[in-house]
Design a protein around this motif. Sequence first.
Motif, PDB file in Angstrom:
ATOM      1  N   SER A 119     -62.045  58.365  40.220  1.00 36.95           N
ATOM      2  CA  SER A 119     -62.046  58.967  38.377  1.00 36.95           C
ATOM      3  C   SER A 119     -60.746  58.402  38.732  1.00 36.95           C
ATOM      4  O   SER A 119     -59.862  59.326  39.105  1.00 36.95           O
ATOM      5  N   PRO A 120     -60.630  57.545  37.534  1.00 37.09           N
ATOM      6  CA  PRO A 120     -61.318  56.954  37.528  1.00 37.09           C
ATOM      7  C   PRO A 120     -61.542  55.471  37.668  1.00 37.09           C
ATOM      8  O   PRO A 120     -60.976  55.316  38.480  1.00 37.09           O
ATOM      9  N   GLN A 121     -63.034  55.030  37.921  1.00 31.67           N
ATOM     10  CA  GLN A 121     -63.270  54.102  39.279  1.00 31.67           C
ATOM     11  C   GLN A 121     -62.984  53.169  38.277  1.00 31.67           C
ATOM     12  O   GLN A 121     -62.543  52.184  39.259  1.00 31.67           O
ATOM     13  N   VAL A 168     -55.219  58.896  40.446  1.00 30.80           N
ATOM     14  CA  VAL A 168     -56.094  58.461  40.219  1.00 30.80           C
ATOM     15  C   VAL A 168     -56.591  59.953  41.144  1.00 30.80           C
ATOM     16  O   VAL A 168     -56.274  60.344  42.028  1.00 30.80           O
ATOM     17  N   VAL A 221     -60.831  50.371  35.436  1.00 31.78           N
ATOM     18  CA  VAL A 221     -59.217  50.615  34.547  1.00 31.78           C
ATOM     19  C   VAL A 221     -59.387  49.019  33.188  1.00 31.78           C
ATOM     20  O   VAL A 221     -60.131  48.040  34.250  1.00 31.78           O
TER      21      VAL A 221
END
Length: 272
Positions: free
Chosen positions: A126-128, A73, A130
């Motif tokens: 990012s992404p916070q 990430v 999943v």
Amino acid sequence: MEKIYNNPWFMKVVALVFAILLFAYVNSSNNRGQTTSSVDGLSATTTDTILDVPIVVEIDQDNYYVTGFPETVSVEISGPSSIVLNTKTTKNFDIVATDLDSLGVGTHTIELVAEGLSPQLKYKISPQEVTITIEEKKVETFSVDVEFDKSLIASGYEAGTPTINYETVELTGTASTIDQVSAVKVVVNEEEGITKDIVQTLPILVSDAYGKKLDVDLNPSEVTVNIPVNPTSKEIPLVLNQTGTANDGFTYELGLIIKRIQTFQFKQIMKC
């Protein structure tokens, strides 16, 4: 004029005016100091992004297998410049998926968190979020097959039995995925007209009954294949060896019309 100077009210008015002027000066200096401090503080704050940060997955890996996580990430951090620079350089923090054991088997949407960051930093992952799938883990051992097109061997040659340095592979994955395994193999790729032994290190391919690649962990993930390639025939010279003795009054001269013969597959042996 002297009377005015000696008048106590005049002196009080003058003192009041000086007091007002002094107050205004001090207040103006404080305001200027506060503005500078604010500007300095603003200039000391910065934002930067750290790329390719791995995810620490907290789960009982002996019993569960998790899919759906990205490999890495990115993390945007903001705060005092010196702390931002130090954090980006050392990467002394973790991005964690915490306490997954409590979720149990199934599909879940979770939020990643940062651990070990300075409290003076703000961050954004990012992404916070999943979406992951947790399943029971299964480990099974499979034999590795070698796929090779023998038509690529040159005329007059033949391929022997392939050998590999690891004949089995251990597959780890979800129980549902392991149950779908239909083929575990390596594919030997060569050009047409092969006349020499083949030695290749190849990745192991795992697929289901429809040829679709399956998401599993392999140990080992590759093997070395050795395929001997030999000529189907070989020309060798003929040599005559005389045994015994000639009869009295006779002499013999040994000779051959055919000086050389071919042996096929190295199995035919001629004796004279």
